[in-house]
Design a protein around this motif. Structure first.
Motif, mmCIF file in Angstrom:
data_model
loop_
_atom_site.group_PDB
_atom_site.id
_atom_site.type_symbol
_atom_site.label_atom_id
_atom_site.label_comp_id
_atom_site.label_asym_id
_atom_site.label_seq_id
_atom_site.Cartn_x
_atom_site.Cartn_y
_atom_site.Cartn_z
ATOM 1 N N THR A 24 0.834 -1.201 0.000
ATOM 2 C CA THR A 24 0.000 0.000 0.000
ATOM 3 C C THR A 24 0.866 1.248 0.000
ATOM 4 O OG1 THR A 24 -1.757 -1.170 1.173
ATOM 5 C CG2 THR A 24 -1.828 1.243 1.241
ATOM 6 N N SER A 27 2.524 1.512 -3.425
ATOM 7 C CA SER A 27 1.534 1.966 -4.403
ATOM 8 C C SER A 27 1.285 3.464 -4.246
ATOM 9 C CB SER A 27 0.234 1.180 -4.225
ATOM 10 O OG SER A 27 -0.747 1.652 -5.119
ATOM 11 N N ASP A 28 1.135 3.927 -3.012
ATOM 12 C CA ASP A 28 0.913 5.356 -2.765
ATOM 13 C C ASP A 28 2.101 6.193 -3.243
ATOM 14 O OD1 ASP A 28 -1.548 4.735 -1.648
ATOM 15 O OD2 ASP A 28 -0.870 4.981 0.427
ATOM 16 N N VAL A 31 1.954 6.384 -6.996
ATOM 17 C CA VAL A 31 0.904 7.322 -7.406
ATOM 18 C C VAL A 31 1.410 8.756 -7.293
ATOM 19 C CG1 VAL A 31 -1.376 8.243 -6.779
ATOM 20 C CG2 VAL A 31 -1.035 5.777 -6.976
ATOM 21 N N SER A 70 -1.934 0.557 -9.700
ATOM 22 C CA SER A 70 -1.985 1.684 -8.776
ATOM 23 C C SER A 70 -2.590 2.946 -9.375
ATOM 24 C CB SER A 70 -0.571 2.016 -8.275
ATOM 25 O OG SER A 70 -0.055 0.943 -7.525
#
Length: 140
Positions: A24, A27-28, A31, A70
């Protein structure tokens, strides 16, 4: 390539063979980079980061895989870039990174199989991965 953008990702990339990372958070972080460079430019930024020694090819493959799920379009634009890399098939690093994600880079099975067949015939080191992707290729 703006190396400051990759600092957070660098801190989150652990040994990809262990898969012991916070997906997570990774992925963040990806992004955040996409917000700065755009999702279609992200694959080339990953190539530059690997070429500059910021990431190993295994880490670049991990980043590419996480990136494909993502983005707000579920990696569609990234996969389009990867499909073009496979269709062109001249840069071994780009081919290796394009073959890494678990997602299929082509909308058409015929196009996918044609590109993968060309890659495995030109670059024998990718033959097993191409055969695996061809065998598991959905019928759409």
């Amino acid at each position: 390539m703006d190396t400051s953008l990759w600092g957070e990702v660098r801190g989150l990339c652990l040994d990809p063979s262990v898969r012991d990372y916070d997906v997570t958070a990774l992925s963040d972080a990806i992004v955040h980079i996409v917000d700065n460079v755009g999702d279609e430019a992200l694959p080339d930024h990953i190539v530059a980061a690997v070429n500059n020694g910021m990431f190993t090819i295994d880490e670049g493959s991990l980043i590419m895989s996480v990136a494909t799920y993502s983005t707000d379009d579920e990696g569609s634009r990234i996969l389009g870039v990867l499909a073009r890399w496979l269709e062109t098939g001249v840069d071994e690093l780009r081919i290796a990174l394009a073959l890494a994600p678990d997602s299929f880079a082509f909308r058409s099975r015929v196009s996918r199989i044609a590109a993968l067949t060309t890659i495995k015939d030109r670059f024998h080191k990718f033959e097993d991965r191409c055969n695996q992707l061809i065998a598991s290729s959905p019928d759409y």
